[in-house]
Design an enzyme around this catalytic site. Structure first.
Site, PDB file in Angstrom:
ATOM      1  N   GLU A 441      -2.343   1.043   0.021  1.00 60.45           N
ATOM      2  CA  GLU A 441      -1.673   1.826   0.933  1.00 60.45           C
ATOM      3  C   GLU A 441      -1.812   3.374   0.940  1.00 60.45           C
ATOM      4  O   GLU A 441      -1.119   4.008   1.398  1.00 60.45           O
ATOM      5  CB  GLU A 441      -0.259   1.261   1.181  1.00 60.45           C
ATOM      6  CG  GLU A 441      -0.150  -0.084   1.655  1.00 60.45           C
ATOM      7  CD  GLU A 441      -1.117  -0.445   2.831  1.00 60.45           C
ATOM      8  OE1 GLU A 441      -1.235   0.454   3.560  1.00 60.45           O
ATOM      9  OE2 GLU A 441      -1.672  -1.522   2.541  1.00 60.45           O
TER      10      GLU A 441
HETATM   11  C1  LIG Z   1      -4.692  -5.212  -5.836  1.00 58.97           C
HETATM   12  C2  LIG Z   1      -5.063  -4.585  -4.631  1.00 58.97           C
HETATM   13  C3  LIG Z   1      -4.840  -4.909  -3.540  1.00 58.97           C
HETATM   14  C4  LIG Z   1      -5.433  -4.210  -2.344  1.00 58.97           C
HETATM   15  N1  LIG Z   1      -5.282  -4.736  -0.995  1.00 58.97           N
HETATM   16  C5  LIG Z   1      -5.996  -4.222  -0.065  1.00 58.97           C
HETATM   17  C6  LIG Z   1      -5.810  -4.707   1.411  1.00 58.97           C
HETATM   18  O1  LIG Z   1      -5.254  -5.683   1.517  1.00 58.97           O
HETATM   19  N2  LIG Z   1      -6.733  -4.064   2.257  1.00 58.97           N
HETATM   20  C7  LIG Z   1      -7.330  -2.972   1.966  1.00 58.97           C
HETATM   21  O2  LIG Z   1      -8.102  -2.702   2.739  1.00 58.97           O
HETATM   22  N3  LIG Z   1      -7.588  -2.535   0.744  1.00 58.97           N
HETATM   23  C8  LIG Z   1      -6.681  -2.965  -0.041  1.00 58.97           C
HETATM   24  N4  LIG Z   1      -6.724  -2.613  -1.346  1.00 58.97           N
HETATM   25  C9  LIG Z   1      -7.369  -1.463  -1.663  1.00 58.97           C
HETATM   26  C10 LIG Z   1      -6.772   0.106  -1.617  1.00 58.97           C
HETATM   27  O3  LIG Z   1      -6.097   0.399  -0.763  1.00 58.97           O
HETATM   28  C11 LIG Z   1      -7.616   1.244  -2.562  1.00 58.97           C
HETATM   29  O4  LIG Z   1      -8.121   0.638  -3.565  1.00 58.97           O
HETATM   30  C12 LIG Z   1      -6.964   2.535  -2.418  1.00 58.97           C
HETATM   31  O5  LIG Z   1      -6.938   2.928  -1.151  1.00 58.97           O
HETATM   32  C13 LIG Z   1      -7.722   3.479  -2.955  1.00 58.97           C
HETATM   33  O6  LIG Z   1      -9.013   3.510  -2.964  1.00 58.97           O
HETATM   34  P1  LIG Z   1     -10.229   3.334  -3.994  1.00 58.97           P
HETATM   35  O7  LIG Z   1      -9.887   2.277  -4.991  1.00 58.97           O
HETATM   36  O8  LIG Z   1     -11.539   3.494  -3.445  1.00 58.97           O
HETATM   37  O9  LIG Z   1     -10.002   4.691  -4.729  1.00 58.97           O
HETATM   38  P2  LIG Z   1     -10.843   6.079  -4.340  1.00 58.97           P
HETATM   39  O10 LIG Z   1     -10.798   6.390  -2.956  1.00 58.97           O
HETATM   40  O11 LIG Z   1     -12.208   6.144  -4.980  1.00 58.97           O
HETATM   41  O12 LIG Z   1      -9.867   7.150  -5.216  1.00 58.97           O
HETATM   42  C14 LIG Z   1     -10.089   7.435  -6.707  1.00 58.97           C
HETATM   43  C15 LIG Z   1      -9.065   8.477  -6.729  1.00 58.97           C
HETATM   44  O13 LIG Z   1      -9.253   9.714  -6.178  1.00 58.97           O
HETATM   45  C16 LIG Z   1      -8.374  10.373  -5.552  1.00 58.97           C
HETATM   46  N5  LIG Z   1      -8.873  11.007  -4.421  1.00 58.97           N
HETATM   47  C17 LIG Z   1      -9.746  10.584  -3.333  1.00 58.97           C
HETATM   48  N6  LIG Z   1      -9.733  11.295  -2.452  1.00 58.97           N
HETATM   49  C18 LIG Z   1      -8.906  12.422  -2.609  1.00 58.97           C
HETATM   50  C19 LIG Z   1      -8.486  13.676  -2.134  1.00 58.97           C
HETATM   51  N7  LIG Z   1      -9.448  13.725  -0.894  1.00 58.97           N
HETATM   52  N8  LIG Z   1      -7.584  14.257  -2.687  1.00 58.97           N
HETATM   53  C20 LIG Z   1      -7.206  14.081  -3.693  1.00 58.97           C
HETATM   54  N9  LIG Z   1      -7.485  12.973  -4.251  1.00 58.97           N
HETATM   55  C21 LIG Z   1      -8.280  12.182  -3.919  1.00 58.97           C
HETATM   56  C22 LIG Z   1      -7.397   9.062  -5.223  1.00 58.97           C
HETATM   57  O14 LIG Z   1      -6.084   9.373  -4.914  1.00 58.97           O
HETATM   58  C23 LIG Z   1      -7.685   8.167  -6.578  1.00 58.97           C
HETATM   59  O15 LIG Z   1      -6.897   8.610  -7.465  1.00 58.97           O
HETATM   60  C24 LIG Z   1      -6.159  -3.001  -2.498  1.00 58.97           C
HETATM   61  C25 LIG Z   1      -6.479  -2.734  -3.933  1.00 58.97           C
HETATM   62  C26 LIG Z   1      -6.151  -3.315  -5.048  1.00 58.97           C
HETATM   63  C27 LIG Z   1      -6.267  -2.912  -6.310  1.00 58.97           C
END
Ligand SMILES: Cc1cc2nc3c(=O)[nH]c(=O)nc-3n(C[C@H](O)[C@H](O)[C@H](O)COP(=O)(O)OP(=O)(O)OC[C@H]3O[C@@H](n4cnc5c(N)ncnc54)[C@H](O)[C@@H]3O)c2cc1C
Length: 594
Positions: A441
């Site tokens: 989220e």
């Molecule tokens: C158990 C689980 C359940 C989930 N459920 C759902 C679901 O139901 N539906 C769905 O759609 N998704 C779901 N997700 C996905 C989840 O919402 C994403 O993992 C999350 O939004 C982060 O995206 P990412 O993992 O690609 O990390 P990335 O976007 O790759 O981010 C990696 C790091 O970089 C940081 N970062 C990235 N951009 C910036 C910025 N501009 N400024 C500062 N920091 C930044 C982030 O804060 C993070 O620390 C789920 C994930 C998990 C693990």
């Protein structure tokens, strides 16, 4: 030790003594039936279900996890039966429109129940939790036909919902998403792509699953302005509204993960699956915000859930575990040692959990009151004020509650010593389950950018002022109250400092925009401590003025407020120093110097 006991006394304090829910419902059209007697009866019934049915399945869900065999997902033993009972009890429909089979109660009633289902068994509660977001999205953006086909089934609970945003190459940056939607002659769309990490993405609890999916239309603009929103059901609805033909959306695998094992986190493959557009083309992200806002407050609840459960478990352990003597002499002279609750450091950990759990409860139900006003009030001014306050508080609630919920869960484990690291007590599960809340989220970093960049600086400080005015009014009204001075005076100072530090960052950002990113998380945490300071000051006032103020519960409220102000609120001082240090100490590094 009970797995979970619903905190009914504290809920009553927050809802009725502090936030005056009776008057709140009386002031809103459509809430005539939401009287105290009815709500209490509903809450007590839900508490029994959570304590007796859901809580005992929490460890079962963790041990067994979900199973994926040949594309079919099976939830842990007991999950399906518990969901059936949930549906038979009419719980999914509680705060949805009577037009679609709901009971028409306000959103805040559902939040009270979700607090308890979430604390009893977070992984299980995510299945109905995601449905709730899907229902709100359909209610707001769906056509009448979509509502009658899908919403009625979701409200009934016989179908559940999901939210499908994330793809392997994009989580935070949804502008890069690739899933495509090709229009068909019959008005439907062919959805092609793959989503990952989809919570409750497949399971055996319900007869159908309604996926709410972000995808791109052909020739859509690049980035976030070219994303549309679709309904993609697992089974296409038959003419009579029942479950029809299998749609081409399948679960490719489930994740093996750190916690929330009872919830299936799925890879979903859309292989020319049939979908239907919700809302206008290319406005999908805007429509999805309905889902995301519901989900952000829903995830804030997760922080509260883990703080509450950890506190309950560690408190009862600390009263029983005998180790060492109090420094000032034995407190349990007839026993071989004193219970560990006598030691100041154990008390520090217990009180930190208590302050975060009870503070979190106040913030959740305060936000939930604002949701009701925004949705139901017929007074335009009140509606706008509630919407502004909610826009400001939502990222704070999501990130601060989940960060402090995780801290609290960690303190709970520490109170158990080495036994906390062993599975049988359930506190290590609580830590593992809590960790995800700061990630999904929108991570804490992203909530912080939303708060400082979008909400505060882009509104020229207006949204912050909406809230600091509320605090100022409270401080002014109580400035002559000597009993409250220990809370009101530091609160008033903090409220001024909040404006000053915002101004400082705003001015630095005019020179260098990176200053916003450098300050954002510290700013969000500072804001969280400030919001809790306001709520704890209100709680102290409410407890002091209560007719039973001499009772242990109310005395403890005032003492917890004091603990919060003396021991936790000073964390804001180091946050200010960190924020004022600027972006240089982060950005001066060349990549090769890391
Ligand atoms: C158990 C689980 C359940 C989930 N459920 C759902 C679901 O139901 N539906 C769905 O759609 N998704 C779901 N997700 C996905 C989840 O919402 C994403 O993992 C999350 O939004 C982060 O995206 P990412 O993992 O690609 O990390 P990335 O976007 O790759 O981010 C990696 C790091 O970089 C940081 N970062 C990235 N951009 C910036 C910025 N501009 N400024 C500062 N920091 C930044 C982030 O804060 C993070 O620390 C789920 C994930 C998990 C693990």
């Amino acid at each position: 030790m009970a797995d979970y006991k619903a905190p009914l006394k504290d809920l009553e304090f927050v809802l009725y003594d502090m936030l005056d829910y009776e008057q709140h419902y009386a002031s809103l059209p459509g809430c005539e039936e939401a009287n105290r007697e009815l709500i209490t009866a509903i809450v007590e019934e839900a508490a029994k279900f959570c304590e007796n049915v859901l809580a005992p399945l929490n460890a079962v869900g963790d041990e067994h996890g979900c199973d994926w065999q040949d594309g079919v997902v099976t939830t842990p033993p007991g999950f399906k039966e518990a969901y059936q009972q949930f549906v038979e009890g009419g719980w999914p429909s509680i705060n949805h429109s009577v037009d679609y089979g709901g009971q028409g109660l306000p959103e805040s009633v559902g939040t009270i129940i979700s607090e308890m289902t979430g604390a009893a068994n977070w992984a299980w509660s995510m299945y109905p939790g995601l449905s709730h977001g899907a229902m709100n999205t359909l209610a707001q953006h769906g056509t009448d036909e979509q509502k009658s086909v899908y919403l009625t089934k979701l409200v009934e609970g016989s179908w559940t919902g999901t939210m499908c945003l994330t793809e392997a190459h994009c989580g935070t940056d949804l502008g890069m998403l690739k899933t495509r939607a090709e229009p068909q002659d019959d008005g439907s769309y062919r959805i092609q792509g793959s989503k990952i990490f989809i919570s409750a993405g497949d399971h055996d609890l319900a007869e159908n699953i309604v996926h709410i999916v972000l995808a791109r239309l052909p020739d859509a603009p690049e980035g976030t302005k070219g994303i549309s929103l679709f309904i993609v059901p697992k089974y296409l609805p038959a003419e009579d509204g029942s479950v029809g033909e299998r749609n081409a959306v399948t679960c490719g695998s489930i994740e093996h993960k750190m916690g929330i094992h009872g919830n299936a986190t799925c890879v979903l493959n859309f292989d020319d699956a049939t979908g239907y557009l919700i809302g206008p083309p290319n406005r999908g992200l805007h429509c999805m915000f309905t889902f995301m806002n519901t989900a952000r407050l829903g995830t804030a609840l997760q922080g509260l859930a883990h703080a509450e459960v950890g506190y309950q478990k560690s408190l009862s352990y600390a009263k029983e575990r005998l180790q060492m003597r109090a420094l000032s002499g034995p407190k349990n002279p007839s026993g071989p040692a004193d219970p560990i609750i006598v030691h100041p450091d154990v008390r520090r950990m217990l009180l930190t959990q208590k302050a975060f759990a009870e503070g979190g409860r106040m913030l959740i139900h305060y936000c939930s009151q604002l949701v009701d006003i925004e949705q139901l009030s017929d007074d335009a001014g009140r509606k706008t004020e509630a919407a502004d306050l909610l826009a400001f508080l939502t990222p704070i609630a999501k990130a601060f509650l989940t960060e402090t919920g995780f801290e609290a869960a960690n303190h709970a484990l520490q109170c158990f010593g080495g036994h906390g690291y062993i599975r049988e007590w359930g506190v290590e599960q609580n830590v593992r389950d809590a960790r995800i809340a700061m990630l999904y989220e929108g991570t804490t970093g992203i909530q912080a950018l939303d708060l400082l960049g979008r909400k505060v600086l882009m509104s020229q400080g207006e949204l912050l002022k909406r809230f600091t005015k509320v605090v100022h009014k409270f401080c002014k009204a109580n400035e002559d109250n000597e009993q409250l001075a220990e809370f009101v005076q530091p609160l008033a100072k903090l409220n001024n400092q909040w404006g000053e530090i915002t101004m400082h960052i705003g001015l630095s950002a005019m020179e260098n925009q990176e200053e916003v990113g450098a300050a954002a998380v510290d700013y969000l945490m500072y804001s969280g401590y400030a919001v809790y300071a306001y709520l704890w000051a209100r709680a102290a006032k409410t407890a002091m003025e209560h007719e039973a103020a001499e009772g242990a519960f109310y005395r403890a409220k005032v003492k917890t407020a004091r603990f919060y102000f003396k021991r936790l609120l000073p964390r804001t001082e180091s946050l200010v120093v960190a924020m004022k240090s600027g972006a240089g100490n982060l950005l001066d590094f060349e990549d090769s110097e890391f």
